[in-house]
Design a protein around this motif. Structure first.
Motif, short mmCIF file in Angstrom:
data_model
loop_
_atom_site.label_atom_id
_atom_site.label_comp_id
_atom_site.label_asym_id
_atom_site.label_seq_id
_atom_site.Cartn_x
_atom_site.Cartn_y
_atom_site.Cartn_z
N SER A 289 0.84 -1.21 0.00
CA SER A 289 0.00 0.00 0.00
C SER A 289 0.87 1.25 0.00
CB SER A 289 -0.92 0.00 1.22
OG SER A 289 -1.57 1.25 1.35
N PRO A 290 0.45 2.31 -0.69
CA PRO A 290 1.21 3.57 -0.64
C PRO A 290 1.25 4.18 0.75
CG PRO A 290 -0.36 3.57 -2.47
CD PRO A 290 -0.69 2.39 -1.63
N GLU A 291 0.33 3.78 1.63
CA GLU A 291 0.27 4.35 2.96
C GLU A 291 1.17 3.64 3.97
OE1 GLU A 291 -3.74 4.42 4.27
OE2 GLU A 291 -4.39 5.93 2.82
N ILE A 292 1.86 2.58 3.55
CA ILE A 292 2.65 1.81 4.51
C ILE A 292 3.77 2.66 5.10
CG2 ILE A 292 4.23 0.92 2.76
CD1 ILE A 292 2.81 -0.91 5.88
N SER A 293 4.30 3.60 4.34
CA SER A 293 5.36 4.47 4.88
C SER A 293 4.84 5.33 6.02
CB SER A 293 5.94 5.35 3.77
OG SER A 293 4.92 6.13 3.19
N GLU A 294 3.57 5.73 5.94
CA GLU A 294 2.98 6.52 7.02
C GLU A 294 2.80 5.67 8.28
OE1 GLU A 294 1.52 9.99 8.76
OE2 GLU A 294 2.60 9.63 6.88
N TYR A 295 2.43 4.40 8.11
CA TYR A 295 2.33 3.50 9.26
C TYR A 295 3.71 3.26 9.90
CZ TYR A 295 -2.53 2.36 8.15
OH TYR A 295 -3.89 2.43 7.94
N PHE A 296 4.73 3.12 9.08
CA PHE A 296 6.08 2.97 9.62
C PHE A 296 6.51 4.22 10.38
CE2 PHE A 296 7.36 -0.31 6.16
CZ PHE A 296 6.82 -1.32 6.94
N ARG A 297 6.15 5.38 9.86
CA ARG A 297 6.51 6.62 10.55
C ARG A 297 5.87 6.68 11.94
NH1 ARG A 297 4.67 11.31 11.88
NH2 ARG A 297 2.59 10.78 11.10
N VAL A 298 4.62 6.21 12.03
CA VAL A 298 3.94 6.19 13.33
C VAL A 298 4.62 5.21 14.28
CG1 VAL A 298 1.76 5.63 14.49
CG2 VAL A 298 1.74 6.90 12.34
N LEU A 299 5.06 4.06 13.78
CA LEU A 299 5.77 3.09 14.62
C LEU A 299 7.07 3.68 15.18
CD1 LEU A 299 5.44 -0.40 12.86
CD2 LEU A 299 4.62 0.24 15.13
N VAL A 300 7.75 4.48 14.36
CA VAL A 300 9.01 5.06 14.81
C VAL A 300 8.79 6.13 15.87
CG1 VAL A 300 10.97 6.49 14.06
CG2 VAL A 300 10.24 4.55 12.68
N THR A 301 7.76 6.94 15.70
CA THR A 301 7.55 8.10 16.59
C THR A 301 6.73 7.77 17.84
OG1 THR A 301 5.62 8.74 15.25
CG2 THR A 301 7.74 9.72 14.68
N MET A 302 6.03 6.65 17.86
CA MET A 302 5.22 6.34 19.03
C MET A 302 6.11 5.94 20.21
SD MET A 302 3.66 2.55 18.13
CE MET A 302 2.90 2.38 19.76
N ASP A 303 5.53 5.97 21.40
CA ASP A 303 6.28 5.61 22.60
C ASP A 303 6.74 4.15 22.52
OD1 ASP A 303 5.87 8.14 23.57
OD2 ASP A 303 4.08 7.59 24.72
N MET A 304 8.02 3.93 22.86
CA MET A 304 8.56 2.58 22.81
C MET A 304 7.93 1.73 23.91
SD MET A 304 12.42 1.24 23.35
CE MET A 304 12.16 1.30 25.11
N SER A 305 7.61 0.49 23.56
CA SER A 305 7.02 -0.43 24.53
C SER A 305 7.36 -1.85 24.11
CB SER A 305 5.51 -0.24 24.61
OG SER A 305 4.89 -0.58 23.39
N LEU A 306 7.04 -2.79 25.00
CA LEU A 306 7.26 -4.19 24.69
C LEU A 306 6.46 -4.61 23.47
CD1 LEU A 306 8.28 -7.05 25.30
CD2 LEU A 306 6.36 -7.29 26.92
N HIS A 307 5.22 -4.13 23.38
CA HIS A 307 4.36 -4.52 22.26
C HIS A 307 4.86 -3.95 20.93
CE1 HIS A 307 0.67 -5.42 25.03
NE2 HIS A 307 1.59 -6.38 25.06
N SER A 308 5.33 -2.70 20.93
CA SER A 308 5.82 -2.14 19.68
C SER A 308 7.06 -2.90 19.20
CB SER A 308 6.13 -0.66 19.86
OG SER A 308 7.25 -0.46 20.70
#
Length: 443
Positions: free
Chosen positions: A333-352
């Motif tokens: 999907s063209p939006e996958i880069s936006e999902y990756f950006r959210v993963l990088v910027t969200m608070d780090m946790s065991l689940h992430s």
């Protein structure tokens, strides 16, 4: 826009300049069906754009048709109200037309409709009327709508097939008697018969076009240009090799069937319902299995499940395994880069970290994303103030990095300095010391 039959019917109504205007309006309502009136009025609006095409009396009839076509509705619902107001408020328009439209839109409409267009022109006194400006009329008739005229990009770039008649000398009045000739001629061509008549200051083409003599309309037929103002051989102009031919295409549009209409959308509803629950809390094993199965049967449902990059952190914390399944199916999907950006910027946790770790073994993740995510994890460990939580996160990051290095998912040399500094800073923690030894063994 309209066919030959409707054109003839409309032109016959415009010719009723000596009939009471209410009778013309009534005939318009009976001749044209409600669903066809808008298209007819659009053609009529095009005719009145150029003041030379219709006579003044015919233009008054056209104004009545445009107004009476929507007489039973609020003024704001008339799409041609802005056209009438722009003419009534224009200083360049004839005063008779301006006064007529003001009466037509005002309380004197009933009395005006009892007259004919010719009677109104004969009894018109320009000194007995007050002419309002366009801004005043817009304020008076603006009812929850904008009266700004619509400007089409196609229209402004188009070329009309209505041109000046070359038979009328430059500077002469087209309505004067010295340039008007009454004659009749018939041109016979195999498969086409075009009868052209100049009579009573009008040019009538058998092809369904009525124009003043100052204009002629160009038609293309089998390599010839046929223009209405010519006689005999003068009516034919041979097309040169590189000359463009005028085209009058027919609007024969075919209906396309919507195959998705009445389709079964129950699967999509089920996936959206389960995704809404997954964003709010952990799914039960049955719900988890059902959602994974629905996405496996129809992977395209992942684009219609209600998930967006903004909602991704909620899904990661509540259902990390569902997150992995969804992101796996959205890799193209063209939006996958936006999902990756959210993963990088969200608070780090065991689940992430669990989500990223599982994704590394399932799909090929971009190197830039992995490096950015690791850097974010290291910074998160350095910035946390709580010692207990800091030690816990450092252990998680060290285990996560060891897994990536042993599985050769990342190139250690790209982050060697940053990771070594991280290990030295937290060397008191056993996992950090083990990660440092691993790095040294790879050198």
């Amino acid at each position: 826009m309209i066919g030959v039959r409707d054109s003839k019917a409309l032109l016959s109504l415009l010719a009723g300049e000596e009939r009471p205007l209410r009778d013309v309006a009534a005939d318009f309502g009976s001749v044209f069906s409600p669903e066809n009136r808008f298209h007819v009025c659009c053609s009529l609006a095009i005719l009145i754009e150029d003041k030379k095409i219709l006579k003044t009396a015919e233009r008054l009839v056209a104004f009545v048709i445009l107004q009476q076509a929507y007489a039973g509705q609020p003024p704001s619902s008339n799409p041609f109200l802005s056209t009438l107001i722009s003419i009534a408020g224009s200083d360049s328009a004839e005063k008779a037309e301006r006064a007529f439209i003001l009466k037509l839109l005002g309380p004197e409409c009933v009395e005006i409709l009892k007259q004919s267009a010719v009677d109104f022109i004969k009894g018109f006194d320009p000194l007995s009327h007050v002419y309002l400006q366009q801004e005043q009329l817009q304020r008076q008739y603006s009812v929850n709508t904008s009266l700004e005229p619509y400007t089409s990009l196609f229209k402004s770039s188009a070329v009309k097939n209505v041109i000046s008649d070359p038979e009328i000398p430059r500077g002469c009045d087209a309505d004067s008697s010295d340039v008007l000739v009454s004659h009749c001629s018939t041109i016979h061509i195999p498969g086409l018969s075009c009868r052209m008549v100049k009579l009573n200051k009008r040019l009538v083409l058998g092809l369904g076009t009525w124009l003043l003599p100052v204009y002629c309309r160009i038609y293309h037929w089998k390599g010839y240009l046929l223009h209405g103002s010519g006689l005999g051989r003068q009516g034919f102009l041979y097309l040169m090799e590189r000359q463009l031919a005028w085209l009058n295409p027919e609007n024969n549009h075919e209906l396309l069937w919507d195959k998705d209409m009445c389709a079964d959308t129950s699967q999509g509803l089920l996936v959206r319902d389960l995704m809404a629950k997954a964003l709010k809390g952990a799914l039960s094993p049955t719900q988890h299995e059902q959602l994974v199965m629905e996405l496996a049967n129809n992977p395209k449902l992942v684009y219609h499940c209600g998930l967006s990059p903004r909602k991704l952190p909620d899904l990661v914390e509540n259902n990390p395994l569902i997150t992995v399944e969804v992101l796996r199916k959205m890799m193209n999907s063209p939006e996958i880069s936006e999902y990756f950006r959210v993963l990088v910027t969200m608070d780090m946790s065991l689940h992430s970290m669990e989500v990223v770790n599982r994704l590394t073994t399932a799909v090929d993740l971009p190197t830039d994303f992995l490096q950015a995510y690791i850097s974010n994890c290291i910074q998160s460990c350095e910035n946390i103030k709580d010692k207990y939580m800091q030690n816990r996160l450092v252990r998680l990051v060290c285990v996560f990095l060891q897994s990536l290095i042993r599985n050769r998912i990342i190139n250690v040399n790209d982050l060697l300095i940053e990771v070594q500094a991280f290990c030295i800073e937290f060397s008191r923690i056993r996992e950090a010391a083990g990660l440092f030894r691993l790095l040294k063994s790879l050198e």
